[in-house]
Design a protein around this motif. Structure first.
Motif, PDB file in Angstrom:
ATOM      1  N   UNK A   2       0.848  -1.185   0.000  1.00 47.43           N
ATOM      2  CA  UNK A   2       0.000   0.000   0.000  1.00 47.43           C
ATOM      3  C   UNK A   2       0.880   1.230   0.000  1.00 47.43           C
ATOM      4  N   UNK A  32      -3.986  -5.835  -8.008  1.00 47.30           N
ATOM      5  CA  UNK A  32      -5.333  -5.806  -7.451  1.00 47.30           C
ATOM      6  C   UNK A  32      -5.872  -7.208  -7.212  1.00 47.30           C
ATOM      7  N   UNK A  68      -4.627  -8.676  -4.058  1.00 46.26           N
ATOM      8  CA  UNK A  68      -5.168  -8.059  -2.837  1.00 46.26           C
ATOM      9  C   UNK A  68      -6.299  -8.870  -2.220  1.00 46.26           C
ATOM     10  N   UNK A 113      -5.119  -8.470   3.297  1.00 45.12           N
ATOM     11  CA  UNK A 113      -6.062  -7.480   3.805  1.00 45.12           C
ATOM     12  C   UNK A 113      -5.493  -6.679   4.949  1.00 45.12           C
ATOM     13  N   UNK A 158      -7.620  -1.375  10.307  1.00 44.25           N
ATOM     14  CA  UNK A 158      -7.020  -0.120  10.753  1.00 44.25           C
ATOM     15  C   UNK A 158      -7.332   0.190  12.211  1.00 44.25           C
ATOM     16  N   UNK A 169     -12.873   5.777  10.686  1.00 39.57           N
ATOM     17  CA  UNK A 169     -12.166   6.410   9.572  1.00 39.57           C
ATOM     18  C   UNK A 169     -11.920   5.429   8.435  1.00 39.57           C
ATOM     19  N   UNK A 170     -11.886   4.146   8.751  1.00 39.41           N
ATOM     20  CA  UNK A 170     -11.546   3.181   7.711  1.00 39.41           C
ATOM     21  C   UNK A 170     -12.771   2.679   6.952  1.00 39.41           C
ATOM     22  N   UNK A 181     -16.180   3.658   4.684  1.00 38.95           N
ATOM     23  CA  UNK A 181     -16.751   4.742   3.885  1.00 38.95           C
ATOM     24  C   UNK A 181     -18.042   5.197   4.554  1.00 38.95           C
ATOM     25  N   UNK A 229     -15.840  -6.548  -6.309  1.00 43.28           N
ATOM     26  CA  UNK A 229     -14.572  -6.144  -6.922  1.00 43.28           C
ATOM     27  C   UNK A 229     -13.803  -7.352  -7.454  1.00 43.28           C
ATOM     28  N   UNK A 230     -13.833  -8.438  -6.695  1.00 42.39           N
ATOM     29  CA  UNK A 230     -13.091  -9.625  -7.116  1.00 42.39           C
ATOM     30  C   UNK A 230     -13.966 -10.620  -7.876  1.00 42.39           C
ATOM     31  N   UNK A 284      -8.121   6.930   5.738  1.00 41.03           N
ATOM     32  CA  UNK A 284      -8.073   5.480   5.918  1.00 41.03           C
ATOM     33  C   UNK A 284      -9.064   4.730   5.042  1.00 41.03           C
ATOM     34  N   UNK A 285     -10.269   5.280   4.867  1.00 42.11           N
ATOM     35  CA  UNK A 285     -11.252   4.461   4.138  1.00 42.11           C
ATOM     36  C   UNK A 285     -10.905   4.356   2.663  1.00 42.11           C
ATOM     37  N   UNK A 340      -7.647   4.196   1.698  1.00 39.26           N
ATOM     38  CA  UNK A 340      -6.585   3.193   1.768  1.00 39.26           C
ATOM     39  C   UNK A 340      -7.204   1.805   1.942  1.00 39.26           C
ATOM     40  N   UNK A 341      -8.250   1.745   2.775  1.00 36.50           N
ATOM     41  CA  UNK A 341      -8.939   0.474   2.986  1.00 36.50           C
ATOM     42  C   UNK A 341      -9.516  -0.043   1.671  1.00 36.50           C
ATOM     43  N   UNK A 345      -8.408   0.632  -1.322  1.00 39.46           N
ATOM     44  CA  UNK A 345      -7.290   0.137  -2.137  1.00 39.46           C
ATOM     45  C   UNK A 345      -6.844  -1.230  -1.638  1.00 39.46           C
ATOM     46  N   UNK A 346      -6.837  -1.380  -0.309  1.00 40.92           N
ATOM     47  CA  UNK A 346      -6.320  -2.633   0.239  1.00 40.92           C
ATOM     48  C   UNK A 346      -7.231  -3.811  -0.064  1.00 40.92           C
ATOM     49  N   UNK A 347      -8.528  -3.570  -0.299  1.00 45.26           N
ATOM     50  CA  UNK A 347      -9.345  -4.721  -0.697  1.00 45.26           C
ATOM     51  C   UNK A 347      -9.332  -4.892  -2.211  1.00 45.26           C
ATOM     52  N   UNK A 348      -8.598  -4.049  -2.922  1.00 46.85           N
ATOM     53  CA  UNK A 348      -8.429  -4.241  -4.353  1.00 46.85           C
ATOM     54  C   UNK A 348      -9.434  -3.517  -5.217  1.00 46.85           C
ATOM     55  N   UNK A 349     -10.054  -2.462  -4.696  1.00 47.32           N
ATOM     56  CA  UNK A 349     -11.012  -1.705  -5.506  1.00 47.32           C
ATOM     57  C   UNK A 349     -10.233  -0.926  -6.574  1.00 47.32           C
ATOM     58  N   UNK A 350     -10.606  -1.062  -7.859  1.00 49.77           N
ATOM     59  CA  UNK A 350      -9.901  -0.340  -8.913  1.00 49.77           C
ATOM     60  C   UNK A 350     -10.087   1.176  -8.755  1.00 49.77           C
ATOM     61  N   UNK A 369     -13.287   3.053  -9.729  1.00 47.57           N
ATOM     62  CA  UNK A 369     -14.378   2.741  -8.809  1.00 47.57           C
ATOM     63  C   UNK A 369     -14.191   3.491  -7.484  1.00 47.57           C
ATOM     64  N   UNK A 398     -17.181   5.723  -6.276  1.00 47.77           N
ATOM     65  CA  UNK A 398     -17.961   5.245  -5.127  1.00 47.77           C
ATOM     66  C   UNK A 398     -17.488   5.776  -3.777  1.00 47.77           C
ATOM     67  N   UNK A 399     -16.267   6.267  -3.708  1.00 49.54           N
ATOM     68  CA  UNK A 399     -15.743   6.693  -2.407  1.00 49.54           C
ATOM     69  C   UNK A 399     -15.482   8.187  -2.354  1.00 49.54           C
TER      70      UNK A 399
END
Lengths: 324, 315, 278
Positions: free
Chosen positions: A59, A83, A86, A90, A93, A98-99, A101, A116-117, C167-168, C170-171, C173-178, C181, C185-186
């Motif tokens: 990251x 991607x 990923x 995982x 945080x 904050x983590x 949405x 996504x996957x 963070x959200x 980064x979160x 990105x960490x789950x692989x959202x392109x 998107x 969406x964010x």
């Protein structure tokens, strides 16, 4: 512990510019995470432990070194290939609010990894797995349409944990996942991690500053200071007989819930304290406040070497070599 | 027996229809250190803000059977007297020094301000005293750092600056609201030593507000445990850890992670998030020992030196 | 706060009345906008001496009913304002989103474009473009969007820049959202409230500029009644028939005030921390 490494950092360095200076986020990090283990990373704020966690998941891009996952270099991967990886890697945080949405419901947040996957083709297909995941972490599936701010801190962290496990994670990096939670909630979340470990398959990298928690949960602990690893090993051994004076200072500072012991400790003289000036990147970061300072410490950085089986430390006090 | 610095009884703080603090009492003597322990939402900070009369009159309704700070009735004195009491009689240090300090004023001026106000010192005398105070709280070269701004300090050093400001009024009661929560354990240990040392040296009363029961063992003489705005237990520190009376205190102590212990005892599904009860004992919904009487709030029962609000102690 | 929400409702009402007038123009306007009544040229409003209830707000120099022309003119003003704001929002938000989120060169390029745009004497530039390429609805909307996109780009860029490090994101990105998107969406939903607020201010700005352009003779279409064109025409008769200029002026003030009041209220309602806007 002869399992094949799941993830591996070699020669990692992270440098960045601040003002006119070059700051070192991470220096010469070599670390292997074995499949199935729970590895804890501890150290004070600014020691680089969060950066290490992020580099491990790519990251954040390191300025030097290589990150390998199942033997494959992650840094060489193109964005779309990264991607896809990923799905297995995982992160959880510190601040769950904050983590998440703020404008997505729990259902959307948890369904997102599936969409996504391409594990689900339509949102309708996510309903079942999302409900199952919510039950798994002790949330009521009836609350699936709520937004993060409508939950308590502990519940939000459960949502974040559920999200991390939706698409079948192998490696979870948890960055201070308990720090913002009340103590009774902390033990619930720890219990949840324990359950996930018991079910097997998940490798944890647990970033924390809470030594007692680490001693209970981790198979191995890495102590960081000033962007370097200064000691690692099995937590019981490391905390009972720290090889590095910094680890000793950490252990001594942990509050003990025992008035007698606490009083005895306070009667001992305070450890020497130094503040402010960032250590030079080519010297031991603990040198400015070390009570055992040797002449060697002022001119050469001690390498990270084995001091016992499964135990490494970067200190001139240890090992069978003679200081230069 | 000397006069109590803080004599509080039956404190209640309401925000609209929510009761944040209910029937809370606290007694602090000179030289005594009391820990006020509770989880988020327990009302611990709210109660302490009420002691200094810091709740804006419009937002909170504060009532008490007795609320005296060094003999002054906080609920009766005019705002002018309150301002004079703050800093000079009781001073507070907060969790986040960065937001509690003025970011655009050098720290020397911030300390001097208190000295000028409470001790009628001249500007230069105040600055000299300010540099002495900085050295008292362990900041080397106090005189050289008077012109520095809060941003120039690390978290632990900023908290020391906060303590220097609090000490400037020579308060008799120091209220510390989670002063070490955001800091590293090594820094926390240093600050605990510092605050404890200053308190003993100057014979101040100390109220330490925290969520960290483990930390309290080495800091205070007496612990008051709050849950959902109510006092659950109030006991001398040794008794509290050796022989906790209230099931809530027991639960708190059990969930403290310890070096020696095995994996945590509480399982993921064992404890759901249960809201405190609005009527009766607030802990009842989570309590393993609850029975019919818990629908009513128990009074504080005395048991060999400890006080706890639990019907199990009724005989 | 209470005063502000009252003003917000007032703004919404002003705009709603204007929208209603635009929609119902054929039904409520007493005359067609181009209908001449040469016997009643320069007739004063009804309440003045020589005024008549046949022309409530009087007539212009060729005897066209001012009230009817105002009502029909609402259509031009509102549709130009709304279209320019919408076009500006789409272009500006997209660019702002990219600038703020990707940073570096993309940001440098877009920020440069914003600065250039802000440095231009816009009305002159618009005048020049329309003089060269001719007027009409679409060209005018396009030119006005050249002014409004900057508002959106600046605000959205600032928001995206802040959101990027949260963070959200980064979160995600960490789950692989392109990345696309993530943007849609964010980041975009978080910026949407500001976009709405800037939208109402920009619509007001566009309506004013449209009036100015019509006044200068390069408006939407000389044959459709436009408030700006009416104002321009009235300028020549200020001494003898002030109503020809006064009522279009009031109409412009009406909708601009409405949009601004609504925008101000939305700003408070949708973004309690305020600050970054305008």
């Amino acid at each position: 512990m002869n399992r094949a490494p799941l993830a591996e950092l070699s020669g990692i360095g992270v440098r960045y510019r601040k003002g006119g200076d070059v700051r070192h986020g991470l220096i010469e990090i070599d670390l292997a995470v074995a499949a199935g283990e729970t590895l804890a990373i501890i150290g004070e704020s600014g020691c680089g432990k969060s950066t290490l966690g992020r580099v491990l998941l790519r990251l954040q891009e390191p300025t030097e070194g290589d990150v390998r996952y199942r033997g494959e270099s992650l840094l060489a991967l193109k964005p779309h290939a990264m991607r896809r990886r990923r799905q297995a890697m995982q992160m959880i945080f510190q601040d769950p609010l904050a983590s998440l949405n703020p404008r997505m419901t729990v259902g959307e947040t948890l369904g997102e990894p599936l969409m996504v996957h391409r594990l689900a083709r339509r949102w309708r297909d996510t309903v079942e797995p999302v409900a199952a995941a919510m039950r798994r972490v002790g949330l009521d599936p009836a609350t699936v349409r709520r937004f993060p701010h409508q939950f308590s801190g502990g519940q939000r962290q459960r949502i974040a944990i559920a999200r991390a496990t939706m698409a079948g994670a192998e490696l979870i990096v948890a960055d201070e996942p308990l720090a913002s939670l009340d103590i009774t909630i902390q033990s619930q979340i720890l219990g949840l991690f324990e359950d996930m470990r018991a079910q097997g398959g998940v490798t944890f990298v647990f970033i924390s500053h809470d030594l007692p928690v680490v001693s209970q949960t981790a198979d191995r602990v890495v102590v960081m200071l000033g962007g370097r690893i200064v000691e690692d090993g099995a937590p019981r051994a490391v905390f009972r007989e720290p090889a590095h004076p910094y680890t000793q200072a950490l252990v001594d500072a942990v509050p003990v819930p025992d008035p007698d012991a606490a009083r005895r400790r306070q009667e001992r003289p305070a450890a020497a304290v130094a503040h402010g000036t960032p250590a030079r990147p080519d010297l031991c970061p603990f040198a400015p406040r070390c009570p055992h300072l040797l002449p060697a410490c002022t001119h050469t950085m001690p390498p990270l070497r084995h001091v016992a089986p499964g135990r490494r430390a970067a200190c001139w006090l240890h090992g069978d070599w003679s200081p230069p | 027996m000397s006069e109590a610095l803080l004599d509080m009884n039956g404190l209640e703080v309401r925000f609209g229809s929510t009761i944040a603090v209910r029937d809370v009492g606290l007694h602090v003597l000179p030289g005594e250190a009391v820990g006020l322990v509770g989880e988020s939402g327990s009302g611990k900070s709210t109660a302490m803000l009420a002691v200094l009369g810091l709740h804006p009159p419009g937002s909170a309704a504060v009532t008490a059977r007795r609320l005296r700070l060094a003999g002054h009735d906080i609920l009766a004195v005019p705002e002018r007297t309150l301002r004079d009491l703050r800093g000079r009689v009781a001073a507070m240090i907060f969790q986040d020094p960065l937001t509690a300090l003025n970011p655009v004023m050098p720290i020397g001026s911030q300390i001097a301000e208190v000295l000028v106000r409470h001790h009628r010192l001249g500007r230069s005398a105040a600055m000299m005293q300010a540099s002495a105070l900085l050295e008292t709280v362990g900041i080397a070269d106090g005189a050289g750092r008077l012109r520095d701004y809060p941003m120039a300090f690390s978290g632990g050093m900023r908290q020391r600056v906060m303590i220097a400001i609090a000490l400037a009024g020579q308060p008799r009661l120091l209220i510390a609201d989670e002063p070490t929560t955001a800091l590293d354990v090594t820094v926390q240990a240093e600050l605990v030593r510092l605050i404890r040392g200053l308190q003993r040296e100057r014979g101040m009363g100390l109220v330490w507000v925290t969520h960290d029961l483990a930390l309290m063992a080495g800091v205070v003489d007496r612990v008051v445990v709050l849950y959902a705005g109510r006092v659950m237990e109030s006991a001398p520190v040794d008794l509290l850890y050796a022989r906790p009376l209230h099931p809530y205190t027991v639960a708190l102590l059990e969930s403290l992670p310890r070096f020696e212990a095995g994996p945590p005892r509480v399982r993921a599904h064992a404890t759901r998030d249960v809201a405190p009860a609005a009527e009766g004992c607030p802990f009842a919904p989570r309590c393993p020992h609850r029975f019919a009487r818990c629908a009513q709030m128990p009074p504080l029962f005395e048991d060999r030196g400890s006080l706890a609000a639990c019907w199990l102690l009724a005989r | 706060m209470r005063v502000r929400s009252w003003l917000g409702v007032a703004g919404a009402l002003l705009l709603a009345l204007a929208v209603l007038a635009a929609l119902l123009a054929p039904l409520i306007a007493p005359y067609r906008p181009m209908q001449l009544d040469l016997r009643a040229r320069l007739a004063p409003p009804a309440w003045l001496v020589h005024g008549s209830t046949r022309h409530l707000l009087g007539t212009d120099n060729v005897g066209r009913d001012i009230l009817s022309r105002l009502i029909w003119g609402t259509r031009i003003s509102l549709s130009v304002g709304a279209s320019a704001a919408l076009l500006g929002a789409v272009v500006g938000s997209t660019l702002g989103l990219c600038a703020g989120f990707f940073g570096r060169r993309i940001d440098a390029a877009i920020s440069w474009a914003i600065d250039v745009q802000l440095a231009f004497p816009f009305t002159l530039f618009a005048l020049f473009l329309l003089a060269v390429f001719g007027g009409g609805f679409l060209p005018v909307v396009g030119v006005l969007a050249l002014a409004t996109w900057v508002n959106f780009a600046r605000v959205v860029r600032a928001q995206a820049e802040v959101l990027r490090t949260q963070d959200f994101i980064l979160a995600a990105r960490s789950i692989g959202v392109p990345t696309p998107r993530i943007l849609v969406r964010y980041v975009l939903p978080a910026a949407l409230p500001s976009i709405v607020v800037v939208g109402s201010f920009s619509a007001a700005q566009a309506m004013l500029t449209e009036a100015a352009l019509s006044f200068l003779g390069v408006g939407v279409d000389p044959t459709t009644p436009s408030w700006g064109a009416m104002l321009e025409l009235g300028r020549n008769y200020l001494q003898t028939a002030w109503w020809m200029a006064a009522f279009p002026g009031l109409a412009i003030a009406w909708v601009v005030l409405g949009a601004n009041l609504l925008g101000d209220w939305l700003r408070i309602r949708l973004d309690p921390r305020g600050g970054a806007l305008r």
